[in-house]
Design a protein around this motif. Structure first.
Motif, PDB file in Angstrom:
ATOM      1  N   GLY A  15       0.905  -1.272  -0.005  1.00 11.29           N
ATOM      2  CA  GLY A  15       0.013  -0.051   0.132  1.00 11.29           C
ATOM      3  C   GLY A  15       0.793   1.056   0.033  1.00 11.29           C
ATOM      4  O   GLY A  15       0.333   2.366  -0.400  1.00 11.29           O
ATOM      5  N   THR A  16       2.236   1.144   0.408  1.00  6.49           N
ATOM      6  CA  THR A  16       2.907   2.550   0.366  1.00  6.49           C
ATOM      7  C   THR A  16       3.603   2.858  -0.842  1.00  6.49           C
ATOM      8  O   THR A  16       4.391   3.618  -0.953  1.00  6.49           O
ATOM      9  N   TYR A 214      14.771   6.811  -2.364  1.00  2.00           N
ATOM     10  CA  TYR A 214      13.355   6.284  -2.800  1.00  2.00           C
ATOM     11  C   TYR A 214      13.724   5.189  -4.009  1.00  2.00           C
ATOM     12  O   TYR A 214      12.625   4.452  -4.065  1.00  2.00           O
ATOM     13  N   ILE A 215      14.500   5.505  -4.769  1.00  2.00           N
ATOM     14  CA  ILE A 215      14.979   4.315  -5.644  1.00  2.00           C
ATOM     15  C   ILE A 215      15.254   3.068  -4.892  1.00  2.00           C
ATOM     16  O   ILE A 215      14.752   1.981  -5.370  1.00  2.00           O
ATOM     17  N   VAL A 216      16.222   3.074  -3.895  1.00  2.00           N
ATOM     18  CA  VAL A 216      16.348   1.724  -3.201  1.00  2.00           C
ATOM     19  C   VAL A 216      15.179   1.245  -2.373  1.00  2.00           C
ATOM     20  O   VAL A 216      14.838   0.048  -2.450  1.00  2.00           O
ATOM     21  N   GLY A 217      14.362   2.399  -1.695  1.00  2.00           N
ATOM     22  CA  GLY A 217      13.361   1.948  -0.989  1.00  2.00           C
ATOM     23  C   GLY A 217      12.163   1.249  -1.939  1.00  2.00           C
ATOM     24  O   GLY A 217      11.616   0.476  -1.374  1.00  2.00           O
ATOM     25  N   LEU A 218      12.050   1.761  -3.321  1.00  2.00           N
ATOM     26  CA  LEU A 218      11.073   1.026  -4.111  1.00  2.00           C
ATOM     27  C   LEU A 218      11.450  -0.401  -4.417  1.00  2.00           C
ATOM     28  O   LEU A 218      10.378  -1.141  -4.360  1.00  2.00           O
ATOM     29  N   GLY A 219      12.648  -0.961  -4.534  1.00  2.00           N
ATOM     30  CA  GLY A 219      12.999  -1.988  -4.602  1.00  2.00           C
ATOM     31  C   GLY A 219      12.947  -3.075  -3.309  1.00  2.00           C
ATOM     32  O   GLY A 219      12.750  -4.207  -3.682  1.00  2.00           O
ATOM     33  N   VAL A 251      -7.017  -0.100   1.499  1.00  3.30           N
ATOM     34  CA  VAL A 251      -7.197   0.732   2.614  1.00  3.30           C
ATOM     35  C   VAL A 251      -6.108   1.641   3.115  1.00  3.30           C
ATOM     36  O   VAL A 251      -5.959   2.711   3.094  1.00  3.30           O
ATOM     37  N   ALA A 252      -4.955   0.942   3.149  1.00  5.97           N
ATOM     38  CA  ALA A 252      -3.568   1.742   3.333  1.00  5.97           C
ATOM     39  C   ALA A 252      -3.320   2.685   2.267  1.00  5.97           C
ATOM     40  O   ALA A 252      -3.045   3.854   2.635  1.00  5.97           O
TER      41      ALA A 252
END
Length: 295
Positions: A15-16, A214-219, A251-252
């Motif tokens: 959901g994030t 954000y790039i690393v977090g997306l993966g 929902v999230a």
């Protein structure tokens, strides 16, 4: 209890996804570049897991079966991510995620056509409820103050179709391979096919640290970690139960859209969304009932 919590946490992390898509769009990345970042990052993260699981040669596949992974990698993962991210940027996160969740209804229809699964009364009712929910969202679009477009709506429905195709192709692949093998080759094929055409790294020069995060977090967060949590919980929870628990994802996403991006969910959209979520619960109950009959 821990298994159910793992499923819900995995769905919450899915959901994030909107946060990463919106932020990377802000930094100038196109939807297809964001898709490429996601699948490539996921493939890199899955490599050590695959090496650990390859002790008995479980990661080897036959060339004649490569079409399974073209189906899961391109026709599903790449296609539905592009459609979902595009719909998210064209409309609101709330509408985009609800249209993505038409996927189970598409699965019911496609499974009947290609896998010869029986179309029961409950499944048909769920499909009709999904169609009705989409119609309600579409008809309420004119009153949604610019967060609804016909093109975005159609693309959003395409995300649901692409999402459903993963179930169809992976079910065919499961006849020959395990889920980890399918996942690895899905992201491998998607990465190989997308990287030459969407060289996202050219936009990383001069990118601030926040952009890299954000790039690393997306993966990692809405992809690898979410997948590992969900599949870990799924190993000890019925599929039908897991699919119900996973409805925390829309929902999230809706809450994130409202709180972080100040989106509004109007009455007609809320009613349509409720119908779509209800259809998922009907499909899940159908699967659970069928399984109980054979116990």
């Amino acid at each position: 209890m821990l298994a159910r919590l793992a499923v819900m946490l995995g769905a919450l992390l899915w959901g994030t996804l909107a946060i990463f898509v919106k932020k990377l769009t802000y930094y100038g990345f196109t939807e297809m570049e964001i898709v490429t970042i996601r699948v490539t990052g996921a493939f890199i993260c899955f490599i050590p897991i695959a090496i650990a699981a390859n002790s008995k040669g479980q990661m080897q596949v036959q060339l004649r079966h490569i079409w399974y992974f073209i189906g899961t990698g391109l026709f599903s993962i790449a296609f539905f991510n592009w459609a979902y991210f595009t719909a998210m940027n064209m409309m609101s996160i709330s509408i985009a995620v609800m249209l993505l969740y038409t996927g189970p209804a598409f699965v019911v229809v496609l499974s009947n056509l290609f896998l010869k699964e029986r179309l029961t009364g409950k499944k048909l009712a769920a499909v009709l409820m999904t169609v009705t929910g989409c119609a309600v969202i579409a008809l309420s679009g004119d009153n949604s103050s610019g967060n609804w477009t016909l093109l975005g709506f159609v693309i959003g429905l395409c995300s649901g179709l692409g999402y459903a195709l993963y179930s169809i192709f992976s079910k065919l692949a499961l006849r020959k391979y395990n889920s980890m093998t399918i996942t690895l080759y899905t992201f491998l094929i998607a990465s190989i096919c997308l990287l030459p055409f969407f060289p996202f790294w050219k936009k990383t020069f001069g990118l601030p640290l926040e952009g890299w995060l954000y790039i690393v977090g997306l993966g990692l967060i809405p992809t690898v970690i979410a997948y590992l949590l969900y599949t870990t919980g799924l190993s000890k929870v019925e599929t039908s139960t897991a699919s119900i628990l996973a409805t925390v994802e829309p929902v999230a996403a809706v809450i994130i859209g409202i709180l972080l991006f100040h989106e509004q969910l109007y009455g007609g959209q809320l009613a349509g969304a409720s119908m779509i979520v209800s259809s998922i619960l009907i499909i899940s109950y159908e699967r659970k009932t069928k399984k109980e009959l054979f116990l």
